[in-house]
Design a protein around this motif. Sequence first.
Motif, short mmCIF file in Angstrom:
data_model
loop_
_atom_site.label_atom_id
_atom_site.label_comp_id
_atom_site.label_asym_id
_atom_site.label_seq_id
_atom_site.Cartn_x
_atom_site.Cartn_y
_atom_site.Cartn_z
N VAL A 73 -6.89 -2.69 7.27
CA VAL A 73 -5.09 -3.06 6.48
C VAL A 73 -5.56 -4.61 6.73
N ILE B 193 -2.97 -1.75 -6.16
CA ILE B 193 -2.75 -2.70 -4.38
C ILE B 193 -3.42 -3.58 -4.62
N TYR C 97 -1.13 10.92 4.11
CA TYR C 97 -1.88 9.34 4.16
C TYR C 97 -1.23 8.93 5.58
N TYR D 13 -5.15 2.09 -6.49
CA TYR D 13 -5.90 1.03 -5.29
C TYR D 13 -6.24 -0.62 -6.35
N HIS E 32 -6.59 8.17 -7.13
CA HIS E 32 -6.56 6.69 -5.21
C HIS E 32 -7.31 5.73 -6.64
N ILE F 85 -8.04 2.10 3.02
CA ILE F 85 -8.61 0.72 3.06
C ILE F 85 -8.04 0.34 4.69
N GLU G 48 2.60 1.90 -3.31
CA GLU G 48 2.06 2.87 -5.13
C GLU G 48 0.89 4.23 -4.13
N GLY H 278 -11.98 -1.64 0.33
CA GLY H 278 -11.16 -0.04 0.32
C GLY H 278 -13.19 0.68 -0.44
N ILE I 72 1.18 -1.06 -0.16
CA ILE I 72 -0.32 -0.21 -0.04
C ILE I 72 0.67 1.05 0.59
N ARG I 73 1.92 1.07 0.65
CA ARG I 73 2.57 2.56 0.76
C ARG I 73 3.22 2.58 -0.71
N LYS J 13 -5.19 2.37 6.59
CA LYS J 13 -4.85 3.09 6.03
C LYS J 13 -5.84 4.72 4.99
#
Length: 574
Positions: free
Chosen positions: A443, A183, A132, A180, A176, A441, A60, A407, A57-58, A157
């Motif tokens: 986690v 991700i 974020y 997503y 985004h 999202i 992207e 998400g 995630i980080r 997130k």
Amino acid sequence: MRWSRMHVPTLRDDPAEAGAPSHRLLLRAGFIRQLMAGHYSLLPMGTRVRAKVIGIIRDELDRIGAQEFLLPTMHPAGIWRKTGRWESMGEEMFRLRDRKDADLALGMTHEEIFTTLAAELSSYRELPQIWYQFQLKYRDEPRPKAGLMRVREFTMKDSYSFDLDADGLDHSFALHRDAYARIFARLGIPAIAVEASTGAMGGSASTEFMCPSPVGEDTVVHCPGCGYAANVEKAVAALPAVDDAEPPASPQRFDTPDARTIEELAAGHGAAADRQIKTLVYLLDDELTLVLLRGDHQLNEQKLADATGAAVIRPAHADEIRAALGASPGSLGAVGVTGLPVLADAALRGRRDMFTGANVDGVHLRGVDIARDITVGRWVELREVAAGEPCVACGQPLATQRAIEVGHIFKLGDRYTKALGVTVLAPDGAPTKVIMGSYGIGVERALAAIVETHHDDSGIVWPVAVAPYQVAVVAAQADDDEVTAVSEQLYAALTAAGHEVILDDRAERAGVKFRDVELVGIPLRVTVGRRGLADGVVELTVRATGHTDRIRPDDAVKAVETALAALSSPVDRR
């Protein structure tokens, strides 16, 4: 890492309290343990997967220019009161007071807190911004269930965009949405983007990313023909035109002492459900309101909330209904009612010769012309779409399926910046409210969704990108010197080559080790055993397929690299 030194408390049998596959397998494989309802400890294997999920995630988000923050989880009530959400969040918000008697909340989300930081922005030249964090959220769920799917404490997130205008928000939203998609592809989650309600977040539009699963709590409506997809809280469908008979000059009363439900009125008095007007009474922010639907349709309460903007919604109590209408549920109607607001579902528009309650116990009306006999204040979409109804875009029958929300992205507009006074100077020098988006999202829920879509009868089948370890080297006979020596050599060689390896060096039977490796879900297993070494080979087994190759120990590193490349997704290989 050596299995003999690691805490991996696998269980032989399924825990009695676990129903969803992810709940059952994460417990059995030693990834999680429950502390109390809705609160889970992640054990070493679990924290490794969680770190992989966060890393993807980080990666992207950094790719689209987002900046990472870390904000407090305990919030002063005053900020939430300014936006009106201290009251509207209701009982799901954990509230407490400190020693100075100040009201505080454990953060459910961070729109308000990020917005206070955005107050330091002063000029359009500083925009756009995307911020974020990965932070704990707390929600007092009334019924936590399904392991990590619905909990009271979890990592979110959450990211937030700040733009000068609607066009800027559209761009941040699109960034985004694309991030997503990447991700979830990298996580191995088959997520589909669907239209969704904005709910308590507010704003002009939102998109959910839904993972089809029988254990999902949401229902997705989709069209196999054109690809239309929406959460059931947002979905619409076309309905065939109805040719009603000419009604009498005025509604006709008739006795129905035996009919208190839609079904009983249809069976005993020839009133087909699609010719009945269902009258519900709701309290919307302390105002009694009549809600009308066709008798064979169901109300979707989220649609009611979205249509009215009401923060508090509940069905009226029987005493409240009788005081307002003079009758009990089962004999209610809106004909002649002028003292209460009336909302009607769009499917009733233009209908004539209908049946409804007369607001007298045991009495109904026939021959009702809605336009003539009922004062409808607003026509809105209220009904829940059902499978088989025609798609609004192409007319093909719609399908429904259960899904897990993994998400959710929102166009918030200026709801929060207006409430908290966040402006910047526009190019013309005038103060302008900043426009926001919010993007989330969960986690641990994503972790569980991966298991829901990647498991078999033997256990978890982790995608390589998120597996706790890529390779397990299993010493089939730990008391054999040659087996031990070759296992150690392979462990060292694979580790030196940059792979994540766990060496199962336990003094256990080979069958126990094989079952644990399969249960935990390590993508590749290299087995070192007496029989294989006698032939000069070790075995390389792919967890997802069970396929096994016999290879020379000297070729193991290259064979593992080839197998890992084949198992990696195209997005991971970019």
